[in-house]
Design a protein around this motif. Structure first.
Motif, PDB file in Angstrom:
ATOM      1  N   UNK A  24       0.872  -1.089   0.197  1.00 30.59           N
ATOM      2  CA  UNK A  24       0.075  -0.047  -0.157  1.00 30.59           C
ATOM      3  C   UNK A  24       0.923   1.147   0.135  1.00 30.59           C
ATOM      4  N   UNK A  25       1.869   1.201   0.802  1.00 29.36           N
ATOM      5  CA  UNK A  25       2.847   2.480   0.845  1.00 29.36           C
ATOM      6  C   UNK A  25       3.643   2.560  -0.400  1.00 29.36           C
ATOM      7  N   UNK A  26       4.228   1.476  -1.023  1.00 32.51           N
ATOM      8  CA  UNK A  26       5.105   1.544  -2.092  1.00 32.51           C
ATOM      9  C   UNK A  26       4.362   1.596  -3.392  1.00 32.51           C
ATOM     10  N   UNK A  27       3.434   0.805  -3.590  1.00 30.96           N
ATOM     11  CA  UNK A  27       2.834   0.539  -4.948  1.00 30.96           C
ATOM     12  C   UNK A  27       1.288   0.639  -4.797  1.00 30.96           C
ATOM     13  N   UNK A  28       0.817   1.852  -4.316  1.00 28.45           N
ATOM     14  CA  UNK A  28      -0.757   1.974  -4.041  1.00 28.45           C
ATOM     15  C   UNK A  28      -1.617   1.582  -5.270  1.00 28.45           C
ATOM     16  N   UNK A  29      -0.969   2.037  -6.481  1.00 27.02           N
ATOM     17  CA  UNK A  29      -2.157   1.938  -7.403  1.00 27.02           C
ATOM     18  C   UNK A  29      -2.206   0.281  -7.612  1.00 27.02           C
ATOM     19  N   UNK A  30      -0.822  -0.409  -7.825  1.00 24.36           N
ATOM     20  CA  UNK A  30      -0.779  -1.889  -8.209  1.00 24.36           C
ATOM     21  C   UNK A  30      -1.866  -2.573  -7.163  1.00 24.36           C
ATOM     22  N   UNK A  31      -1.516  -2.245  -5.869  1.00 24.40           N
ATOM     23  CA  UNK A  31      -2.251  -2.744  -4.544  1.00 24.40           C
ATOM     24  C   UNK A  31      -3.748  -2.425  -4.814  1.00 24.40           C
ATOM     25  N   UNK A  32      -4.114  -1.378  -5.246  1.00 26.14           N
ATOM     26  CA  UNK A  32      -5.634  -1.183  -5.257  1.00 26.14           C
ATOM     27  C   UNK A  32      -6.421  -2.073  -6.362  1.00 26.14           C
ATOM     28  N   UNK A  33      -5.749  -2.135  -7.357  1.00 25.11           N
ATOM     29  CA  UNK A  33      -6.261  -2.700  -8.674  1.00 25.11           C
ATOM     30  C   UNK A  33      -5.949  -4.501  -8.358  1.00 25.11           C
ATOM     31  N   UNK A  34      -4.856  -4.713  -8.036  1.00 26.39           N
ATOM     32  CA  UNK A  34      -4.694  -6.309  -7.825  1.00 26.39           C
ATOM     33  C   UNK A  34      -4.737  -6.879  -6.649  1.00 26.39           C
ATOM     34  N   UNK A  35      -4.745  -6.168  -5.485  1.00 29.19           N
ATOM     35  CA  UNK A  35      -4.905  -6.535  -4.203  1.00 29.19           C
ATOM     36  C   UNK A  35      -3.196  -6.840  -3.925  1.00 29.19           C
ATOM     37  N   UNK A  36      -3.059  -7.063  -2.705  1.00 30.39           N
ATOM     38  CA  UNK A  36      -1.669  -7.209  -2.244  1.00 30.39           C
ATOM     39  C   UNK A  36      -0.953  -8.105  -2.446  1.00 30.39           C
ATOM     40  N   UNK A  37      -1.711  -9.372  -2.349  1.00 28.72           N
ATOM     41  CA  UNK A  37      -0.957 -10.521  -2.669  1.00 28.72           C
ATOM     42  C   UNK A  37      -0.745 -10.926  -4.004  1.00 28.72           C
ATOM     43  N   UNK A  38      -1.728 -10.632  -4.941  1.00 30.01           N
ATOM     44  CA  UNK A  38      -1.373 -10.766  -6.394  1.00 30.01           C
ATOM     45  C   UNK A  38      -0.383  -9.801  -6.800  1.00 30.01           C
ATOM     46  N   UNK A  39      -0.519  -8.710  -6.498  1.00 27.50           N
ATOM     47  CA  UNK A  39       0.449  -7.565  -6.811  1.00 27.50           C
ATOM     48  C   UNK A  39       1.936  -8.141  -6.485  1.00 27.50           C
ATOM     49  N   UNK A  40       2.058  -8.355  -5.150  1.00 26.73           N
ATOM     50  CA  UNK A  40       3.392  -8.655  -4.672  1.00 26.73           C
ATOM     51  C   UNK A  40       3.852  -9.923  -5.425  1.00 26.73           C
ATOM     52  N   UNK A  41       3.097 -10.964  -5.595  1.00 25.55           N
ATOM     53  CA  UNK A  41       3.375 -12.213  -6.356  1.00 25.55           C
ATOM     54  C   UNK A  41       4.018 -11.779  -7.774  1.00 25.55           C
ATOM     55  N   UNK A  42       3.259 -10.762  -8.430  1.00 26.17           N
ATOM     56  CA  UNK A  42       3.656 -10.409  -9.863  1.00 26.17           C
ATOM     57  C   UNK A  42       5.040  -9.774  -9.665  1.00 26.17           C
ATOM     58  N   UNK A  43       5.460  -8.720  -8.749  1.00 25.51           N
ATOM     59  CA  UNK A  43       6.502  -8.343  -8.727  1.00 25.51           C
ATOM     60  C   UNK A  43       7.419  -9.418  -8.189  1.00 25.51           C
ATOM     61  N   UNK A  44       7.261 -10.266  -7.486  1.00 29.23           N
ATOM     62  CA  UNK A  44       8.147 -11.604  -7.411  1.00 29.23           C
ATOM     63  C   UNK A  44       8.655 -12.499  -8.455  1.00 29.23           C
ATOM     64  N   UNK A  45       7.525 -12.324  -9.312  1.00 29.61           N
ATOM     65  CA  UNK A  45       7.825 -13.343 -10.412  1.00 29.61           C
ATOM     66  C   UNK A  45       8.967 -12.788 -11.484  1.00 29.61           C
ATOM     67  N   UNK A  46       8.733 -11.320 -11.627  1.00 29.20           N
ATOM     68  CA  UNK A  46       9.674 -10.712 -12.723  1.00 29.20           C
ATOM     69  C   UNK A  46      10.833 -10.049 -12.060  1.00 29.20           C
ATOM     70  N   UNK A  47      10.914 -10.153 -10.516  1.00 24.43           N
ATOM     71  CA  UNK A  47      12.090  -9.806  -9.926  1.00 24.43           C
ATOM     72  C   UNK A  47      12.131  -8.196  -9.478  1.00 24.43           C
ATOM     73  N   UNK A  48      11.397  -7.277  -9.926  1.00 26.28           N
ATOM     74  CA  UNK A  48      11.303  -5.944  -9.492  1.00 26.28           C
ATOM     75  C   UNK A  48      10.139  -5.328 -10.101  1.00 26.28           C
ATOM     76  N   UNK A  49       9.714  -4.461  -9.460  1.00 28.69           N
ATOM     77  CA  UNK A  49       8.580  -3.444  -9.804  1.00 28.69           C
ATOM     78  C   UNK A  49       8.918  -2.646 -11.089  1.00 28.69           C
ATOM     79  N   UNK A  50      10.125  -2.412 -11.275  1.00 26.78           N
ATOM     80  CA  UNK A  50      10.403  -1.579 -12.590  1.00 26.78           C
ATOM     81  C   UNK A  50      10.403  -2.664 -13.487  1.00 26.78           C
TER      82      UNK A  50
END
Lengths: 212, 305
Positions: free
Chosen positions: B187-213
Motif C-alpha cells: 500500500x505504501x510503495x505501490x498503491x495503484x497496483x495494490x488497489x487494482x490487483x490486491x496486495x497478494x497478487x501484486x506482490x506475487x507479480x513483482x516477485x515473479x519478474x524480480x522487480x517493480x521496474x
C-alpha cells in the motif's frame, strides 16, 4: 610454474588465496602448490576447457571485462590466472554482487561493478580498456550487449568470449538455428575463431570465441 | 563539449589533452561518494568517456595514483554505495515475504494435518467439532479434554501434544503478521497496483519478474500470463492452446466470473494492472480508485454481452 594445470579430465588453477575456496570447489596439491579444480558444471569457461578449447588468451597480465560475473565462480578462476591483471566484473543482480564483493575482498584483481551491461555508459570512465571481453548474460539481446561493450572497451585485436544460451534468445527455435543467426550477426564485426558446444554440461549453450 | 568523470577527478578535454578540472580525494570512499554525486548531474560525453578509458592508466600515473590498487578500491566503494541503495528498494523485501509466505503455507498444511492426527489419539471429539485448522491449533493448545473416547494420556504426554499445537498456532500467527506486513508495504510503495490487483497478487507479480521496474516495462499481455510460464512455453513450442491467466487467476473478479468469461476478464484486469504499476514506478498521482472503477465497469459490460 604453470597457473593452469590439467587434473585428469578437468583443469585446475593455482590458488591465488591458498587455503580458501570460493564456491565449494575441490582444492588439490601438486608440487607443493595448491590448485582449485575448475568445475565444468559450474563454470562455462571450465566446460569449454574440458571440451577442448584451443584459444585461451588469459595470462598473468590480462585485463578483462567480464559481463554477467554472477557470484564470481568463473571470475575467481580467471583471477587465479591474471594475477597482475584486472577483471572488471559487471553484475546486475544485487544478490550475486554481495558474493562478488566478498570475492573481491580477497582478490585485488577482481573489480566489482554493480551495473546493467545493457547500459555501458554507467561504467564508462570507471574502467580502462581491456584485452578480453567475456560475456555470459543469458539475455535475449546478448549480441547487442556484446557489440556495445566491444565498441567502447575492447582493444583492437582483443579477444571476445560469448556464452550463448539459445533458450534465452528464442525458445521456439532449434538451438542450431539460433547459433547460426547469432554468428551471422557477429561475423561482420568480429573474426570467429572457435565454436564449442557446452553440452552435456550446459544444455543448448555455445561458447563462441572471436577477435576484434 | 561535456566533461569526463573518472575515479581521480573531473577532466576537460582541450586540443587532444585531458585537463584536470577537479581532483577527487585519494581516499577511495570519498572519491566514490563524489563520483556518484557528480554522475547524477554531469553532462557526460560518451566519446570522451571512451577516450578516457583508453588513457585511464596514463591519467592515473600523471596524477601520482597507483592504478591497480585505486581502480579496485574505488570501484569496490562505488559498488557498495550503489548496492546499499539498491538493497533498500521495497521490492526485495516484498519478494522475500512472498517467498516466505509460500513456504509457510506449504509447511503449515503439513503441520496442521499432523496435529489433527496426533490429537485424534487424545481427544477425537474436538478434532471432529472444529474443522478450521487455524482455530483448531489454537484451541488444541489450550483445551483439556472432557468426556471422550480418546486415550487417557498422562500430563507429560499431553503437554508434548499441546506444545506442538502451540507451535502450529504460532506459525499461523506469523503467517498473518507477514500478510499484514506485505499489505502495508504494498500500500505504501505501490498503491495503484495494490488497489487494482490486491496486495497478494501484486506482490506475487513483482516477485515473479524480480522487480517493480521490470513489471512496469512488461506489456499487459505478458502480465496476464505471469505465473503460467509452463503453459505459455508449451504453447510457444508445441502450439498447444495458450494460457488465459497466471497468478491473476486468484483475483476475485476472475474467481467470481463464469469460466467462459474468465479469459476476457483476465485481459481487462492485466491491462489495468499494467497502467497501475507504471504509475507507481514512474511517479504520478494515486489513480487506483479510478482504475478499479473503470475495471469494474468493463467487467460488468463483459458479463452483459
Amino acid at each position: 610454474m604453470k597457473k593452469l594445470e590439467r587434473f585428469g579430465k578437468e583443469f585446475g588453477t593455482l590458488n591465488l588465496v591458498p587455503g580458501k575456496k570460493v564456491y565449494g570447489e575441490k582444492l588439490v596439491k601438486r608440487n607443493g602448490r595448491e590448485y582449485r579444480i575448475w568445475n565444468p558444471y559450474r563454470s562455462k569457461l571450465g566446460t569449454a576447457l574440458v571440451k577442448g578449447l584451443r584459444n585461451f588468451p588469459f595470462n598473468e597480465n590480462s585485463e578483462i571485462l567480464y559481463l554477467g560475473a554472477g557470484n564470481g565462480t568463473t571470475v575467481s578462476h580467471i583471477s587465479d590466472l591474471a594475477t597482475n591483471g584486472i577483471i572488471y566484473s559487471v553484475e546486475f543482480s544485487p544478490r550475486a554482487m554481495i558474493d562478488l564483493l566478498f570475492v573481491s575482498n580477497q582478490r585485488k584483481n577482481v573489480v566489482p561493478i554493480l551495473a546493467d551491461a545493457n547500459k555501458p555508459q554507467d561504467y564508462l570512465g570507471r574502467i580502462s580498456q581491456v584485452d578480453i571481453l567475456y560475456e555470459d548474460v543469458a539475455q535475449k539481446n546478448q549480441v547487442q550487449i556484446l557489440r556495445k561493450n566491444a565498441d567502447l572497451f575492447l582493444k583492437e585485436g582483443g579477444s571476445l568470449f560469448l556464452m550463448i544460451k539459445a533458450r534465452s534468445i528464442d525458445v521456439t527455435l532449434k538451438p542450431k538455428v539460433v547459433f547460426r543467426a547469432v554468428e551471422a550477426q557477429l561475423s561482420p564485426y568480429f573474426k570467429i575463431l572457435e565454436r564449442i558446444k557446452l553440452d552435456p554440461y550446459e544444455k543448448d549453450h555455445l561458447c563462441l570465441v572471436m577477435q576484434k | 563539449m561535456g566533461h569526463i568523470l573518472t575515479p581521480i577527478g573531473i577532466f576537460d578535454y582541450k586540443q587532444g589533452n585531458f585537463v584536470l578540472l577537479e581532483r577527487f580525494p585519494n581516499n577511495p570512499k570519498k572519491a566514490a561518494d563524489l563520483f556518484k554525486k557528480k554522475q547524477e548531474d554531469a553532462d557526460l560525453d560518451t566519446e570522451l568517456g571512451v577516450l578516457a578509458c583508453k588513457r585511464m592508466k596514463k591519467l592515473f600515473k600523471e596524477n601520482g595514483v597507483n592504478f591497480a590498487s585505486f581502480i579496485h578500491d574505488f570501484n569496490v566503494e562505488l559498488t557498495k554505495i550503489n548496492l546499499k541503495l539498491e538493497l533498500g528498494k521495497p521490492d526485495y523485501r516484498i519478494i522475500q515475504i512472498v517467498n516466505a509466505l509460500n513456504e509457510i503455507e506449504s509447511s503449515i498444511n503439513l503441520y496442521s494435518e499432523r496435529l489433527r492426527e496426533w490429537y485424534l489419539l487424545y481427544y477425537p471429539e474436538l478434532s471432529q467439532k472444529i474443522r478450521n485448522p487455524e482455530a483448531f491449533a489454537k484451541i488444541a493448545a489450550k483445551e483439556s479434554k472432557k468426556d471422550s473416547m480418546g486415550a487417557d494420556l498422562n500430563d507429560f504426554d499431553v503437554n508434548q501434544l499441546k506444545d506442538f499445537a502451540k507451535f502450529v498456532s504460532s506459525t499461523y500467527k506469523t503467517r498473518n503478521v507477514l500478510e499484514n506486513y506485505l499489505g502495508t508495504l504494498m500500500k505504501k510503495n505501490f498503491p495503484n497496483l495494490n488497489e487494482v490487483a490486491g496486495s497478494k497478487i501484486g506482490a506475487a507479480l513483482i516477485s515473479i519478474v524480480g522487480s517493480a521496474e521490470r513489471l512496469a516495462k512488461l506489456p499487459s499481455s505478458t502480465i496476464q500470463v505471469l505465473g503460467a510460464e509452463r503453459a505459455l512455453f508449451r504453447h510457444l513450442t508445441t502450439g498447444a492452446r495458450p494460457p488465459k491467466y497466471g497468478v491473476i487467476l486468484n483475483h476475485p473478479l476472475i474467481q467470481n466470473a463464469p469460466r467462459k468469461l474468465r479469459g476476457k476478464i483476465a485481459r481487462a484486469l492485466a491491462a489495468k494492472i499494467s497502467i497501475a504499476i507504471k504509475r507507481d514506478v514512474y511517479g504520478g498521482l494515486f489513480m487506483g480508485k479510478d482504475l478499479k472503477r473503470d475495471l469494474d465497469k468493463k467487467v460488468k459490460r463483459i458479463k452483459k454481452k
